[in-house]
Design a protein around this motif. Structure first.
Motif, PDB file in Angstrom:
ATOM      1  N   GLY A   9       4.054   5.251  -2.005  1.00 57.63           N
ATOM      2  CA  GLY A   9       4.673   6.518  -1.644  1.00 57.63           C
ATOM      3  C   GLY A   9       5.600   6.616  -0.133  1.00 57.63           C
ATOM      4  O   GLY A   9       5.587   5.581   0.618  1.00 57.63           O
ATOM      5  N   LYS A  10       5.604   7.734   0.327  1.00 51.95           N
ATOM      6  CA  LYS A  10       5.983   7.930   1.531  1.00 51.95           C
ATOM      7  C   LYS A  10       5.124   6.945   2.575  1.00 51.95           C
ATOM      8  O   LYS A  10       5.699   6.251   3.534  1.00 51.95           O
ATOM      9  N   MET A  11       3.812   7.420   2.614  1.00 50.19           N
ATOM     10  CA  MET A  11       2.964   6.706   3.603  1.00 50.19           C
ATOM     11  C   MET A  11       2.687   5.101   3.109  1.00 50.19           C
ATOM     12  O   MET A  11       2.934   4.303   4.311  1.00 50.19           O
ATOM     13  N   ASP A  31       1.232   1.208  -7.456  1.00 52.84           N
ATOM     14  CA  ASP A  31       1.762   2.497  -7.747  1.00 52.84           C
ATOM     15  C   ASP A  31       1.527   2.877  -9.241  1.00 52.84           C
ATOM     16  O   ASP A  31       1.104   1.912 -10.000  1.00 52.84           O
ATOM     17  N   HIS A  32       2.160   3.778  -9.584  1.00 56.06           N
ATOM     18  CA  HIS A  32       2.196   4.152 -11.217  1.00 56.06           C
ATOM     19  C   HIS A  32       2.856   2.920 -11.992  1.00 56.06           C
ATOM     20  O   HIS A  32       2.065   2.696 -12.959  1.00 56.06           O
ATOM     21  N   THR A  53      -2.779   8.069  -1.735  1.00 50.18           N
ATOM     22  CA  THR A  53      -2.494   8.515  -3.079  1.00 50.18           C
ATOM     23  C   THR A  53      -2.529   9.858  -3.221  1.00 50.18           C
ATOM     24  O   THR A  53      -1.551  10.497  -2.586  1.00 50.18           O
ATOM     25  N   SER A  57      -6.288  10.823  -7.736  1.00 47.61           N
ATOM     26  CA  SER A  57      -6.590   9.359  -7.936  1.00 47.61           C
ATOM     27  C   SER A  57      -7.462   8.696  -6.964  1.00 47.61           C
ATOM     28  O   SER A  57      -8.107   7.560  -7.234  1.00 47.61           O
ATOM     29  N   GLY A  75      -6.640   7.360   3.169  1.00 50.89           N
ATOM     30  CA  GLY A  75      -5.893   8.423   3.983  1.00 50.89           C
ATOM     31  C   GLY A  75      -5.489   9.457   3.018  1.00 50.89           C
ATOM     32  O   GLY A  75      -5.168  10.518   3.681  1.00 50.89           O
ATOM     33  N   THR A  77      -5.940  12.921   1.396  1.00 50.72           N
ATOM     34  CA  THR A  77      -6.791  14.115   1.483  1.00 50.72           C
ATOM     35  C   THR A  77      -7.012  15.061   0.512  1.00 50.72           C
ATOM     36  O   THR A  77      -6.612  14.630  -0.768  1.00 50.72           O
ATOM     37  N   ALA A 100     -10.166   9.281   6.908  1.00 48.12           N
ATOM     38  CA  ALA A 100      -9.590  10.031   8.156  1.00 48.12           C
ATOM     39  C   ALA A 100      -8.785  11.045   7.560  1.00 48.12           C
ATOM     40  O   ALA A 100      -7.888  10.669   6.622  1.00 48.12           O
ATOM     41  N   SER A 101      -8.871  12.507   7.923  1.00 49.79           N
ATOM     42  CA  SER A 101      -8.041  13.456   7.431  1.00 49.79           C
ATOM     43  C   SER A 101      -6.604  13.354   8.196  1.00 49.79           C
ATOM     44  O   SER A 101      -5.468  13.718   7.748  1.00 49.79           O
ATOM     45  N   ASN A 102      -6.560  12.450   9.064  1.00 49.15           N
ATOM     46  CA  ASN A 102      -5.378  12.145  10.225  1.00 49.15           C
ATOM     47  C   ASN A 102      -5.638  10.934  10.915  1.00 49.15           C
ATOM     48  O   ASN A 102      -6.547  10.836  11.828  1.00 49.15           O
ATOM     49  N   PHE A 103      -4.752  10.053  10.768  1.00 53.17           N
ATOM     50  CA  PHE A 103      -4.905   8.599  11.452  1.00 53.17           C
ATOM     51  C   PHE A 103      -4.269   8.649  12.741  1.00 53.17           C
ATOM     52  O   PHE A 103      -4.591   7.754  13.740  1.00 53.17           O
ATOM     53  N   LYS A 139       3.536  18.951   0.269  1.00 53.49           N
ATOM     54  CA  LYS A 139       2.242  18.797   0.416  1.00 53.49           C
ATOM     55  C   LYS A 139       1.236  19.394  -0.973  1.00 53.49           C
ATOM     56  O   LYS A 139       1.364  20.581  -1.076  1.00 53.49           O
TER      57      LYS A 139
HETATM   58  N1  LIG Z   1      -4.734  10.596   6.623  1.00 56.28           N
HETATM   59  C1  LIG Z   1      -3.744  10.490   7.106  1.00 56.28           C
HETATM   60  O1  LIG Z   1      -3.293  10.378   8.367  1.00 56.28           O
HETATM   61  C2  LIG Z   1      -2.506  11.155   6.239  1.00 56.28           C
HETATM   62  C3  LIG Z   1      -1.443  11.054   6.625  1.00 56.28           C
HETATM   63  C4  LIG Z   1      -0.199  11.400   5.680  1.00 56.28           C
HETATM   64  C5  LIG Z   1      -0.388  11.651   4.344  1.00 56.28           C
HETATM   65  N2  LIG Z   1      -1.645  11.955   4.054  1.00 56.28           N
HETATM   66  C6  LIG Z   1      -2.100  11.947   2.647  1.00 56.28           C
HETATM   67  O2  LIG Z   1      -1.952  10.727   2.043  1.00 56.28           O
HETATM   68  C7  LIG Z   1      -1.626  11.148   0.739  1.00 56.28           C
HETATM   69  C8  LIG Z   1      -0.249  10.325   0.401  1.00 56.28           C
HETATM   70  O3  LIG Z   1       0.832  10.860   1.036  1.00 56.28           O
HETATM   71  P1  LIG Z   1       2.227  10.459   0.890  1.00 56.28           P
HETATM   72  O4  LIG Z   1       2.917  11.419   1.727  1.00 56.28           O
HETATM   73  O5  LIG Z   1       2.388   9.167   0.760  1.00 56.28           O
HETATM   74  O6  LIG Z   1       2.533  10.900  -0.730  1.00 56.28           O
HETATM   75  P2  LIG Z   1       3.446  10.429  -1.757  1.00 56.28           P
HETATM   76  O7  LIG Z   1       3.650  11.548  -2.811  1.00 56.28           O
HETATM   77  O8  LIG Z   1       4.468  10.152  -1.114  1.00 56.28           O
HETATM   78  O9  LIG Z   1       2.886   9.129  -2.263  1.00 56.28           O
HETATM   79  C9  LIG Z   1       1.641   8.975  -2.965  1.00 56.28           C
HETATM   80  C10 LIG Z   1       1.918   7.921  -4.039  1.00 56.28           C
HETATM   81  O10 LIG Z   1       0.640   7.639  -4.759  1.00 56.28           O
HETATM   82  C11 LIG Z   1       0.973   7.405  -6.198  1.00 56.28           C
HETATM   83  N3  LIG Z   1      -0.028   7.279  -7.144  1.00 56.28           N
HETATM   84  C12 LIG Z   1      -0.624   8.517  -7.590  1.00 56.28           C
HETATM   85  N4  LIG Z   1      -1.773   7.855  -8.424  1.00 56.28           N
HETATM   86  C13 LIG Z   1      -1.766   6.733  -8.002  1.00 56.28           C
HETATM   87  C14 LIG Z   1      -2.756   5.954  -8.462  1.00 56.28           C
HETATM   88  N5  LIG Z   1      -3.917   6.293  -9.364  1.00 56.28           N
HETATM   89  N6  LIG Z   1      -2.697   4.505  -7.891  1.00 56.28           N
HETATM   90  C15 LIG Z   1      -1.989   4.049  -7.127  1.00 56.28           C
HETATM   91  N7  LIG Z   1      -0.776   4.907  -6.607  1.00 56.28           N
HETATM   92  C16 LIG Z   1      -0.962   6.305  -7.380  1.00 56.28           C
HETATM   93  C17 LIG Z   1       2.304   8.152  -6.404  1.00 56.28           C
HETATM   94  O11 LIG Z   1       2.919   7.730  -7.420  1.00 56.28           O
HETATM   95  C18 LIG Z   1       3.117   8.022  -5.191  1.00 56.28           C
HETATM   96  O12 LIG Z   1       3.892   7.164  -4.987  1.00 56.28           O
HETATM   97  C19 LIG Z   1      -1.739  12.778   0.565  1.00 56.28           C
HETATM   98  O13 LIG Z   1      -2.995  12.847   0.122  1.00 56.28           O
HETATM   99  C20 LIG Z   1      -1.578  13.156   2.054  1.00 56.28           C
HETATM  100  O14 LIG Z   1      -1.961  14.315   2.350  1.00 56.28           O
HETATM  101  C21 LIG Z   1      -2.856  11.462   4.998  1.00 56.28           C
END
Ligand SMILES: NC(=O)c1ccc[n+]([C@@H]2O[C@H](COP(=O)([O-])OP(=O)(O)OC[C@H]3O[C@@H](n4cnc5c(N)ncnc54)[C@H](O)[C@@H]3O)[C@@H](O)[C@H]2O)c1
Length: 249
Positions: A9-11, A31-32, A53, A57, A75, A77, A100-103, A139
């Motif tokens: 996804g975005k990350m 991914d899905h 993810t 998941s 990553g 949360t 990490a809750s935040n990297f 979020k």
């Molecule tokens: N720890 C950190 O520094 C940090 C920073 C940003 C975001 N996050 C967390 O990371 C997570 C993802 O954030 P994002 O912004 O990329 O979200 P996002 O929704 O853009 O991406 C999540 C992706 O995971 C995919 N997915 C769902 N189930 C799956 C599975 N079983 N196997 C593989 N892929 C699967 C989804 O299709 C989606 O593309 C969230 O929990 C967010 O809070 C953590």
């Protein structure tokens, strides 16, 4: 290093870019649409897995990585009530996990200074403390994992607070939340396309102190996750990102 990405996804997409710029190779992207590729054989092609993810998941993804015996950086949360259980599985099975809750480097500096500030402010109990966090409306979890880590940093270093409570709003009207003196309020606000702002506020009748971190984009999280993968890939054990930053040495 060979990296597998769980979650594209975005990350996941930013992590891929940063990993490639640091001369790593992405050997698997799940991914899905590609869930059928999530096999032990495919995971074992990687030196380390990076997982971003969803809260729904993450636990089964951790299990896949443990079964394949590949170190995993988490990553995602919103699953931290399961941390003790996952930690035990990791240690019992001699696996490798870093979460990490935040990297981001800046946020981890913030976590460290937040604890020092809480210790100082503990001497001045007439300041009331609260945490505010602002994120984008997509979020899924609230409060943010980062806000929980901040709240725990305060609770573990003050005598007056022993639990946090969360109030979620979608506007910035300043409604007075009902919290007991032993409770630390975390106010969560959801506004479109904000990558993440966290503020700790100490307020008294005469003045207030605000300690604030603002993320400008997601690149800092992604770089931190790649640095964590580089740090973890040849280690065994259960780590939080604090072990990597080690501000006390
Ligand atoms: N720890 C950190 O520094 C940090 C920073 C940003 C975001 N996050 C967390 O990371 C997570 C993802 O954030 P994002 O912004 O990329 O979200 P996002 O929704 O853009 O991406 C999540 C992706 O995971 C995919 N997915 C769902 N189930 C799956 C599975 N079983 N196997 C593989 N892929 C699967 C989804 O299709 C989606 O593309 C969230 O929990 C967010 O809070 C953590």
């Amino acid at each position: 290093m060979k990296i597998a990405l769980l979650g594209y996804g975005k990350m996941g997409k930013i992590i891929e870019k940063i990993a490639l710029s640091r001369k790593h190779e992405i050997v698997l992207t799940i991914d899905h649409e590609t869930l059928h590729d999530l096999t032990p054989e495919n995971l074992q092609k990687a030196d380390v897995v990076i997982e971003f993810t969803t809260p729904a998941s993450v636990l089964s993804n951790i299990e896949h990585c443990f079964n394949a015996n590949v170190p995993v950086v988490i990553g995602t949360t919103g699953w931290y009530e399961k941390l003790p259980e996952v930690k035990q599985q990791c240690i019992d099975g001699n696996k490798s996990l870093l979460w990490a809750s935040n990297f981001s480097v800046g946020v981890n500096v913030f976590f460290h200074v937040n604890k020092l500030l809480a210790k100082v402010m503990n001497k001045y109990p007439y300041y009331e403390v609260q945490v505010e966090e602002i994120h984008h409306t997509q979020k899924m979890d609230s409060p943010s994992g980062t806000a929980i880590t901040i709240a725990e940093g305060i609770i573990n270093n003050t005598d007056t607070k022993n639990e946090w409570v969360n109030v979620l709003t979608t506007d910035d009207k300043d409604d007075d939340a009902n919290v007991a003196p032993n409770q630390l309020l975390i106010e969560s606000l959801r506004i479109d396309s904000v990558p993440g702002t966290h503020t700790v506020i100490y307020d008294s009748e005469v003045d207030s102190i605000e300690f604030k971190h603002t993320a400008h984009n997601r690149n800092g999280f992604a770089l931190g996750a790649v640095l964590a993968a580089e740090w973890l890939h040849d280690k065994k054990g259960f780590y939080s990102v604090e072990a990597m930053f080690d501000f006390n040495s």
